[in-house]
Write an enzyme that holds these catalytic residues in place. Structure first.
Site, short mmCIF file in Angstrom:
data_model
loop_
_atom_site.label_atom_id
_atom_site.label_comp_id
_atom_site.label_asym_id
_atom_site.label_seq_id
_atom_site.Cartn_x
_atom_site.Cartn_y
_atom_site.Cartn_z
N GLU A 72 0.97 -0.88 -0.25
CA GLU A 72 0.17 0.02 -0.30
C GLU A 72 0.57 1.10 -0.05
O GLU A 72 1.12 1.48 1.28
CB GLU A 72 -0.70 -0.24 1.09
N CYS B 174 -2.35 8.95 2.81
CA CYS B 174 -2.07 8.90 1.43
C CYS B 174 -2.77 8.46 -0.15
O CYS B 174 -2.56 9.14 -0.94
CB CYS B 174 -1.30 7.30 1.63
#
Length: 466
Positions: free
Chosen positions: A210, A244
């Site tokens: 990720e 993010c």
């Protein structure tokens, strides 16, 4: 002396004797995780405030409640998820039983980041537990307050023969990665992601990565600038921009930029007051290193809103930059802070071309009153996730996966996707031991008649007729 050898051996032995496989054991560990969240809510809020300046409500909605929801969902669906999944058969296998069994991989390593240090540690853990794995958790050493709570308290709620929290910085993580794991989930930067993937490759260990990236946000001329400003500002400055999936830059026309700037100023003032440094709703930069990096980015383009900073408080004001060039540092790296560059484009096609010549982002956002514009962005680009007239509120939906594509990562998790990520889907066929006469058609030598029958038995038409 290897600091991890004894811990890893203990966990592998526990998995080897099948300790984590029973559904009752998995449920008990999930229940323990839920108690950890409930019993230590105040401690966790205090730690998140210490690390990132998070308010109690921000800690609840983005960390604690999301973790608890994942636990509750897994407990509710655990017995359904772990059931064998029957599949269709063909003529050759009609008397047998074909199914998919969801098996745990074994010993799983979860390496978490500092920006959502509880959420991005425990949400993957829920899936790993539900799937029946033993787990090594490596929280970030940068978010020291949360790391301390996890290390000291979480083991009291889980079976320590099957789960471990290990501490350390990059050097210790490097030594940890020298060991063989059966699955690794890493959340962090693409640079470190490549290091993790290279280490995993030595053992042929599967990974979920990720990673970050620069998330575009296209704003069409046909929209209400204040509505867009409200949504973009909230998502950009939430957690002081250290998210993010936050919008990393805006693409819009010169005319829309002129309309958007006062709307953004209005939204920032309403959200954080005339002096955002005194706002309890605005977080802080995680440490001095990141503060210095972000302070350097304030020199790109021209500051249109904000730009103030206070190193002693790790404070950077909600900032908007204009006249930014694509070649400047603020457009070459993920910002991960409360800074929003505005870049102008002359058309939707130019915006799409701008997005597509860069690495695929973790998220992409489009704002327009015209559904065709939003759908064009969706159809003609690629990203880990997409928001039309919305930001990353989709993270609250466990029915949607979180995951990147290309440079922004690989694999996915959240909800059942987490369970599937940490499960090996084993293809199984059980046939009767007898009735061998029925199988003789499969064996050579092949007559013209048997060849014809074999071909028909293998075809989809035979399955349909049966």
């Amino acid at each position: 002396m290897d600091p991890f050898e004894d811990t890893l051996r203990r966990l592998r032995e526990a998995f080897g004797v099948g300790r984590t496989r029973p559904a009752e054991f998995r449920a008990a560990q999930l229940q323990g995780l839920g108690r950890f969240l409930r019993d230590n809510r105040q401690r966790l809020q205090d730690a998140l405030a210490e690390d990132l300046g998070k308010s109690a409500i921000e800690s609840d909605v983005s960390e604690i409640i999301m973790c608890q929801n994942e636990v509750d969902l897994a407990l509710k669906n655990l017995h359904t998820w772990i059931k064998d999944e029957p599949t269709a058969t063909n003529l050759f296998t009609k008397l047998g039983s074909a199914f998919i069994r969801k098996e745990p991989f074994g010993l799983v390593l979860i390496i978490a980041p500092w920006n959502y240090p509880l959420n991005l540690t425990l949400v993957p853990l829920v899936g790993a537990i539900a799937a029946g794995n033993c787990v090594v958790l490596k929280p970030s050493e940068i978010s020291k307050g949360t790391e301390k709570v996890l290390a000291e308290l979480l083991p009291q709620y889980l079976d320590q023969s099957c789960f471990a929290v290990v501490l350390g910085g990059p050097q210790e993580t490097g030594r940890l990665l020298e060991h063989k794991f059966d699955y690794i989930l890493f959340t962090g930067s693409p640079r470190v992601g490549k290091i993790v993937m290279a280490a995993a490759a030595k053992h042929l260990t599967p990974v979920t990565l990720e990673l970050g990236g620069k998330n575009p946000c296209y704003v069409d001329d046909n929209c209400d600038p204040q509505t867009v400003a409200n949504r973009v500002a909230w998502y950009r400055y939430f957690n002081a921009g250290q998210t993010c999936v936050a919008p990393d830059y805006v693409l819009c026309s010169r005319e829309m930029q002129e309309r958007l700037l006062p709307a953004l100023q209005s939204a920032i003032t309403r959200f954080y007051g005339d002096d955002p440094q005194n706002s309890p709703s605005l977080g802080r930069i995680i440490n001095q290193k990141h503060f210095k990096r972000l302070q350097g980015l304030l020199g790109c383009g021209r500051v249109a809103i904000g730009g103030q900073s206070d190193e002693s408080a790790r404070y950077i004001a909600p900032t908007v930059l204009v006249d930014v060039q694509e070649t400047e540092p603020v457009m070459q790296e993920e910002i991960f802070g409360p800074i929003l560059p505005l870049l102008t484009v002359s058309s939707l096609d130019e915006a799409i071309a701008f997005i597509n010549r860069r690495e695929k982002p973790l998220a992409l956002y489009a704002f327009s009153n015209n559904n065709q514009v939003v759908n064009q962005l969706l159809d003609r680009t690629s990203s880990g996730s997409f928001g039309g007239n919305e930001g990353f509120i989709y993270l609250t939906l466990p029915t949607l996966p979180l995951g990147g594509v290309g440079n922004s990562g690989m694999g996915r998790y959240h909800g059942k996707f987490s369970f599937d990520t940490f499960s090996h889907h084993r293809a199984c066929l059980l046939s009767p031991a007898g009735m061998e006469r029925l199988n003789e058609i499969r064996y050579p030598p092949y007559s013209d008649w048997s060849q014809q029958l074999i071909r028909w038995a293998m075809s989809s038409q035979s399955c349909t007729l049966l």
